[in-house]
Scaffold this active site. Structure first.
Site, PDB file in Angstrom:
ATOM      1  CD  GLU A 228      -3.003  -0.938   2.252  1.00 16.89           C
ATOM      2  OE1 GLU A 228      -2.798  -0.009   3.037  1.00 16.89           O
ATOM      3  OE2 GLU A 228      -3.868  -1.866   2.262  1.00 16.89           O
ATOM      4  CG  ASP A 264      -7.424  -2.081   9.960  1.00 23.47           C
ATOM      5  OD1 ASP A 264      -7.692  -2.685  10.634  1.00 23.47           O
ATOM      6  OD2 ASP A 264      -7.208  -2.282   8.403  1.00 23.47           O
ATOM      7  CE  LYS A 360     -11.104  -3.351   2.961  1.00 26.09           C
ATOM      8  NZ  LYS A 360     -10.229  -4.369   3.646  1.00 26.09           N
ATOM      9  CE  LYS A 411      -7.954   1.428   5.833  1.00 28.97           C
ATOM     10  NZ  LYS A 411      -7.923  -0.047   6.374  1.00 28.97           N
TER      11      LYS A 411
HETATM   12  P1  PGA Z   1      -6.941  -6.370   2.897  1.00 28.18           P
HETATM   13  O1  PGA Z   1      -7.163  -5.383   4.058  1.00 28.18           O
HETATM   14  O2  PGA Z   1      -5.501  -6.815   2.837  1.00 28.18           O
HETATM   15  O3  PGA Z   1      -7.923  -7.488   2.888  1.00 28.18           O
HETATM   16  O4  PGA Z   1      -7.094  -5.483   1.681  1.00 28.18           O
HETATM   17  C1  PGA Z   1      -6.802  -4.123   4.273  1.00 28.18           C
HETATM   18  C2  PGA Z   1      -7.641  -3.846   5.553  1.00 28.18           C
HETATM   19  O5  PGA Z   1      -7.638  -4.646   6.510  1.00 28.18           O
HETATM   20  O6  PGA Z   1      -8.091  -2.795   5.647  1.00 28.18           O
HETATM   21 ZN    ZN Z   2      -9.295  -3.365   7.721  1.00 29.27          ZN
END
Ligand code: PGA
Ligand code: ZN
Length: 445
Positions: A228, A264, A360, A411
């Site tokens: 990220e 998070d 998501k 986000k």
């Molecule tokens: P992810 O998680 O790796 O499943 O995209 C990111 C998150 O926990 O926000």
């Molecule tokens: Zn998360």
């Protein structure tokens, strides 16, 4: 026997005929789906993913699906057995014959048809990511056919609010390997900014200054980043928070508006169901639920956190509720807890588990399902937070979804190609809106 989609197609044709006689044939015909092409591409982690092209008589939409690493158990199944290749085959053999000929402007009908074709509760037959890419590419093609941008098409003329960017600045947990903090993400939320561009600029400043400070804390730090684009350093939770608190304060001072700090915890990845403890490996500490509550409360108090995601594991609605009851001026957000799932969110609402929810779309599959969850959240005073996945692509559509569905926060990281693609699209949307552009009303409860 006729398939359900071919019966719907007949119905559509009738509708078109009826409308044709009132003289607006061209507009209606322009949204008819002519072809769907699926292919295997890659996400930023180099993992295979699905991309879909949706072609209507006068429009086009292309969407690539992202992938999570710290996934919630209740998420839909991304791909059928056989992976992306099998998903591509399913689009050609099973999905396209049912969808081609339908109207792209009937989003609900397209999404319902996807559910019907699949037949399972979790999209295991065609794949949740397959459904996601088709559903969103359909919306994009419909918008394109009507000569509108996606956010205008979905949100209408009233859609003029930009979300605040919430950006991962230091990575830990499952998004890293080896010696890094146990908490998965340390985030900046520049919630005092007057414009999206100013907020994004402040986030970038925090990210930059964080690098400088990390170099002082970890002598071996050489600018390593996670998927990220957040820094990865050999430090613990407290050091990461100290660094972020300092950089946020500095940038707040320079910019003249609040740059808040969030985390998070991604607690499901710390939770040990056998010992019933959260195992913080780096700290060499195990915390039971009560200790976890006190730990999080202390972090909120000490660092003035404005955002805490997944402070308890994905089945602990009660733990969430206890924390939410005891905090003020802080968003308590469920990601793995809710998985963008309306049933899980409605349980959370009943129990007063949180005051924010991560959205998501590929956790649930289709745009209509995600929109239902967002509407439920808003009706019940929950802040919907539109979100990327850790394994993402340069697809920018969630930028439009955040504006169209009035999500006050997005986000999507601070830097790195897949994140910047979304941030830059929001910069363009803000410019496009001109004088009409407003920042959303973000409720730090
Ligand atoms: P992810 O998680 O790796 O499943 O995209 C990111 C998150 O926990 O926000
Ligand atoms: Zn998360």
């Amino acid at each position: 026997m006729k398939s359900f989609a071919s019966m719907k197609r007949l119905k559509n044709e009738k509708r078109q005929e009826a409308i044709t006689s009132s003289g607006i044939k061209e507009k209606v015909m322009s949204t008819v789906i002519e072809d769907i092409i699926a292919r295997k591409v890659f996400n930023g982690r180099g993992e295979e993913t699905i991309e879909v092209d949706m072609i209507t008589s006068t429009g086009f939409g292309r969407v690539a699906a992202p992938a999570g690493k710290s996934r919630g158990k209740a998420e839909v199944v991304y791909y059928p057995q056989g992976g992306v290749e099998q998903a591509v085959k399913k689009v050609e053999e099973v999905v396209a014959p049912e969808i081609v000929g339908l109207n792209a402007d009937s989003q609900e009908e397209i999404d319902k048809t996807l559910h019907e074709i699949d037949g399972s509760k979790d999209f295991r037959a065609i794949g949740g990511n397959t459904a996601f890419a088709i559903s969103l590419a359909n919306a994009e093609a419909a918008a394109n056919s009507s000569g509108l941008l996606l956010f205008q098409y979905l949100g209408g003329q009233v859609a003029n609010e930009l979300p605040f960017p919430l950006g991962n600045t230091i990575s830990g947990g499952q998004h890293t390997q080896g010696k890094s903090p146990d908490i998965q993400e340390f985030l900046v939320l520049s919630y005092g900014a007057d414009s999206f561009l100013e907020a994004a600029t402040a986030n970038v400043q925090v990210h930059k200054k964080t690098r400088e400070l990390l170099g002082k804390k970890d002598k071996l730090f050489n600018g390593g980043k996670s998927d990220e684009g957040a820094w990865v350093a050999n430090i613990g939770n407290a050091e990461a928070l100290d660094v972020m608190a300092e950089t946020c304060e500095e940038v707040s001072g320079e910019s003249g508006f609040e740059c808040g700090l969030g985390i998070d915890v991604a607690s499901s990845s710390l939770w040990n169901g056998r010992t019933k403890t959260y195992d913080y490996q780096r700290e060499k500490k195990k915390r039971d639920s009560g200790e976890q509550l006190e730990f999080i409360l202390e972090l909120i108090r000490k660092y003035h956190l404005v955002y805490v995601e997944d402070p308890f594991h994905e089945e602990d609605f009660e733990g969430f509720a206890e924390l939410t009851k005891r905090v003020k001026d802080c968003l308590i957000c469920g990601d793995d807890l809710f998985t963008t799932n309306g049933e899980r969110l409605s349980r959370g609402i009943r129990l007063h588990a949180a005051n924010a929810v991560i959205v998501k779309v590929n956790q649930i599959g289709t745009l209509s399902d995600a929109l239902e969850t967002i509407e439920m959240a808003k009706k019940n005073g929950y802040t919907p937070v539109m979100s990327h996945r850790s394994g993402d692509t340069c697809d920018w559509h969630i930028a439009h979804l955040a504006v169209a569905f009035k999500c006050p926060i997005i986000k999507t990281g601070v830097v790195e190609g897949s994140r910047i693609a979304k941030i830059n699209e929001l910069v363009r949307i803000e410019e496009f809106l001109g004088d009409r552009a407003r920042m959303a009303d973000v409720k730090i409860h």
